[in-house]
Design a protein around this motif. Structure first.
Motif, PDB file in Angstrom:
ATOM      1  N   TRP A 157      15.085  61.221  57.131  1.00  0.00           N
ATOM      2  CA  TRP A 157      16.200  61.724  56.094  1.00  0.00           C
ATOM      3  C   TRP A 157      15.971  61.703  54.908  1.00  0.00           C
ATOM      4  N   LEU A 158      14.968  60.979  54.244  1.00  0.00           N
ATOM      5  CA  LEU A 158      14.459  61.142  52.829  1.00  0.00           C
ATOM      6  C   LEU A 158      13.941  62.545  52.589  1.00  0.00           C
ATOM      7  N   MET A 159      13.183  63.003  53.514  1.00  0.00           N
ATOM      8  CA  MET A 159      12.430  64.190  53.240  1.00  0.00           C
ATOM      9  C   MET A 159      13.361  65.479  53.419  1.00  0.00           C
ATOM     10  N   ALA A 160      14.143  65.319  54.375  1.00  0.00           N
ATOM     11  CA  ALA A 160      15.320  66.442  54.548  1.00  0.00           C
ATOM     12  C   ALA A 160      16.342  66.539  53.279  1.00  0.00           C
ATOM     13  N   THR A 161      16.911  65.216  53.268  1.00  0.00           N
ATOM     14  CA  THR A 161      18.032  65.395  52.177  1.00  0.00           C
ATOM     15  C   THR A 161      17.627  65.285  50.693  1.00  0.00           C
ATOM     16  N   LEU A 162      16.612  64.596  50.278  1.00  0.00           N
ATOM     17  CA  LEU A 162      16.170  64.691  48.798  1.00  0.00           C
ATOM     18  C   LEU A 162      15.020  65.114  48.440  1.00  0.00           C
TER      19      LEU A 162
ATOM     20  N   ILE B 111       2.459  69.501  57.638  1.00  0.00           N
ATOM     21  CA  ILE B 111       1.813  68.751  58.610  1.00  0.00           C
ATOM     22  C   ILE B 111       2.331  67.548  59.049  1.00  0.00           C
ATOM     23  N   SER B 112       3.664  67.425  58.765  1.00  0.00           N
ATOM     24  CA  SER B 112       4.374  66.125  59.502  1.00  0.00           C
ATOM     25  C   SER B 112       5.750  66.814  60.078  1.00  0.00           C
ATOM     26  N   TYR B 113       5.905  66.838  61.217  1.00  0.00           N
ATOM     27  CA  TYR B 113       7.422  67.064  61.814  1.00  0.00           C
ATOM     28  C   TYR B 113       8.264  66.019  61.608  1.00  0.00           C
ATOM     29  N   ARG B 114       9.542  66.434  61.094  1.00  0.00           N
ATOM     30  CA  ARG B 114      10.785  65.556  61.039  1.00  0.00           C
ATOM     31  C   ARG B 114      11.970  66.042  61.635  1.00  0.00           C
ATOM     32  N   SER B 115      12.783  65.050  61.949  1.00  0.00           N
ATOM     33  CA  SER B 115      13.969  65.343  62.586  1.00  0.00           C
ATOM     34  C   SER B 115      15.226  65.441  61.623  1.00  0.00           C
ATOM     35  N   TYR B 116      15.811  66.692  61.385  1.00  0.00           N
ATOM     36  CA  TYR B 116      16.641  66.758  60.408  1.00  0.00           C
ATOM     37  C   TYR B 116      18.108  65.977  60.992  1.00  0.00           C
ATOM     38  N   PRO B 117      18.684  65.480  60.012  1.00  0.00           N
ATOM     39  CA  PRO B 117      19.956  64.747  60.200  1.00  0.00           C
ATOM     40  C   PRO B 117      21.008  66.006  60.650  1.00  0.00           C
ATOM     41  N   LYS B 118      22.234  65.688  61.013  1.00  0.00           N
ATOM     42  CA  LYS B 118      23.427  66.846  60.877  1.00  0.00           C
ATOM     43  C   LYS B 118      23.488  67.391  59.650  1.00  0.00           C
ATOM     44  N   ARG B 119      23.766  68.463  59.601  1.00  0.00           N
ATOM     45  CA  ARG B 119      23.698  69.423  58.398  1.00  0.00           C
ATOM     46  C   ARG B 119      24.811  68.946  57.425  1.00  0.00           C
TER      47      ARG B 119
ATOM     48  N   LEU C 157      22.880  65.168  49.732  1.00  0.00           N
ATOM     49  CA  LEU C 157      22.440  65.895  48.776  1.00  0.00           C
ATOM     50  C   LEU C 157      23.289  66.200  47.411  1.00  0.00           C
ATOM     51  N   ALA C 158      24.663  66.497  48.081  1.00  0.00           N
ATOM     52  CA  ALA C 158      25.834  66.900  47.077  1.00  0.00           C
ATOM     53  C   ALA C 158      26.091  65.613  46.343  1.00  0.00           C
ATOM     54  N   ILE C 159      26.182  64.559  47.053  1.00  0.00           N
ATOM     55  CA  ILE C 159      26.511  63.145  46.419  1.00  0.00           C
ATOM     56  C   ILE C 159      25.419  62.986  45.368  1.00  0.00           C
ATOM     57  N   PHE C 160      24.227  62.972  45.358  1.00  0.00           N
ATOM     58  CA  PHE C 160      23.172  62.735  44.259  1.00  0.00           C
ATOM     59  C   PHE C 160      23.172  63.872  43.386  1.00  0.00           C
ATOM     60  N   MET C 161      23.477  65.116  43.657  1.00  0.00           N
ATOM     61  CA  MET C 161      23.525  66.067  42.542  1.00  0.00           C
ATOM     62  C   MET C 161      24.685  65.733  41.586  1.00  0.00           C
ATOM     63  N   GLY C 162      25.851  65.465  42.368  1.00  0.00           N
ATOM     64  CA  GLY C 162      27.083  65.336  41.670  1.00  0.00           C
ATOM     65  C   GLY C 162      26.825  63.992  40.718  1.00  0.00           C
ATOM     66  N   ALA C 163      26.224  63.003  41.117  1.00  0.00           N
ATOM     67  CA  ALA C 163      25.916  61.664  40.509  1.00  0.00           C
ATOM     68  C   ALA C 163      25.183  62.032  39.050  1.00  0.00           C
ATOM     69  N   TYR C 164      24.267  62.869  39.356  1.00  0.00           N
ATOM     70  CA  TYR C 164      23.264  63.369  38.124  1.00  0.00           C
ATOM     71  C   TYR C 164      24.116  64.160  37.076  1.00  0.00           C
ATOM     72  N   LEU C 165      24.869  64.999  37.732  1.00  0.00           N
ATOM     73  CA  LEU C 165      25.612  65.710  36.568  1.00  0.00           C
ATOM     74  C   LEU C 165      26.756  64.531  35.766  1.00  0.00           C
TER      75      LEU C 165
ATOM     76  N   GLN D 256      25.810  65.770  57.202  1.00  0.00           N
ATOM     77  CA  GLN D 256      25.596  64.672  56.633  1.00  0.00           C
ATOM     78  C   GLN D 256      24.541  64.717  55.446  1.00  0.00           C
ATOM     79  N   GLY D 257      23.632  65.691  55.865  1.00  0.00           N
ATOM     80  CA  GLY D 257      22.381  65.804  54.987  1.00  0.00           C
ATOM     81  C   GLY D 257      22.938  66.733  53.663  1.00  0.00           C
ATOM     82  N   LEU D 258      23.600  67.511  53.708  1.00  0.00           N
ATOM     83  CA  LEU D 258      24.439  68.488  52.684  1.00  0.00           C
ATOM     84  C   LEU D 258      25.171  67.289  51.860  1.00  0.00           C
ATOM     85  N   ALA D 259      25.822  66.406  52.506  1.00  0.00           N
ATOM     86  CA  ALA D 259      26.703  65.531  51.679  1.00  0.00           C
ATOM     87  C   ALA D 259      25.986  64.617  50.862  1.00  0.00           C
TER      88      ALA D 259
END
Length: 248
Positions: free
Chosen positions: A102-107, A161-169, A176-184, A171-174
């Motif tokens: 989750w951390l790799m994919a989302t942030l 080198i590392s496979y990861r299972s992506y979350p539902k799109r 990331l959007a929350i993180f970027m919104g909080a930063y702004l 959820q992942g976009l949400a």
């Protein structure tokens, strides 16, 4: 028997190299954070303070926050290497593996690419917009590359080198959007209390231009999530198909 032993040896060497990459990245970004926080002191006299006001400290810079994200990601990856699992499609992945993916994919991936591409693009246009020359005596070149170049190099290597299972799109976009919104919101709080924008480029933009700039940055970052998902699905196409079959 020989092929089994050869495959086992390959997996062992591959796993060791992956762990070495995680260790190198964790130490590198961890030390970069430590050095930046404790030894890099921005000028606080006029007119330099108009460029880098002390209010908010290092935590007002996306570069510093991203370094924390990267260090956390590679530390979690190390923990997963030893007590989790790097199996491509485990039936019941442990919590540390789920959090790592989750951390790799989302942030970790989108924010690292955002920081690296945005910084060096603005630097090429006019470095005074993002990294004024007044900082050269206090911000060493090696640290600049750790925080703005190596973040991209290591996260791209990690993608391969590392496979990861992506979350539902959604959820992942949400996330990331929350993180970027909080930063702004955070950089506007800093501007309110310090009277200075975090980045010099914002000082030369009028309100409509700043709105467009913020929208472009957020849109670009969200598109990087989709890029990471696309690259993951391309590089690990067989594993993604296998994971979908198991899910069904």
């Amino acid at each position: 028997m020989a092929s089994v032993r050869g495959n086992s040896l390959y997996q062992g060497v591959y796993g060791a190299l992956r762990t070495l990459l995680h260790l190198t990245a964790a130490v590198q970004f961890g030390y970069g954070i430590y050095y930046d926080y404790n030894y890099v002191e921005f000028p606080t006299s006029e007119p330099e303070m108009r460029i880098h006001h002390p209010w908010g400290g290092k935590f007002k810079y996306l570069t510093f926050l991203d370094a924390i994200i990267q260090a956390l990601y590679y530390i979690v990856s190390l923990v997963n290497d030893f007590v989790g699992t790097n199996e491509l499609t485990p039936k019941k992945p442990p919590a540390v593996r789920r959090f790592k993916d989750w951390l790799m994919a989302t942030l970790a991936f989108p924010v690292a690419i955002n920081v690296g591409v945005t910084f060096w693009t603005l630097y090429a246009i006019d470095r005074e917009l993002v990294f004024p020359k007044v900082l050269d005596p206090v911000f060493p070149s090696w640290l600049n590359h750790v925080l703005h170049t190596n973040i991209v190099v290591f996260i791209v290597l990690e993608l391969f080198i590392s496979y990861r299972s992506y979350p539902k799109r959604s959820q992942g976009l949400a996330g990331l959007a929350i993180f970027m919104g909080a930063y702004l919101v955070w950089i506007h709080v800093v501007k309110h209390y310090s009277g200075v924008w975090v980045y010099p480029v914002l000082e030369v933009l009028h309100l409509p231009q700043r709105i467009l700039f913020f929208a472009a940055v957020v849109g670009f970052t969200l598109s990087l999530y989709l890029l990471g998902e696309f690259l993951n699905n391309t590089v690990w196409a067989k594993e993604v198909k296998l994971a979908k079959r198991k899910a069904n």
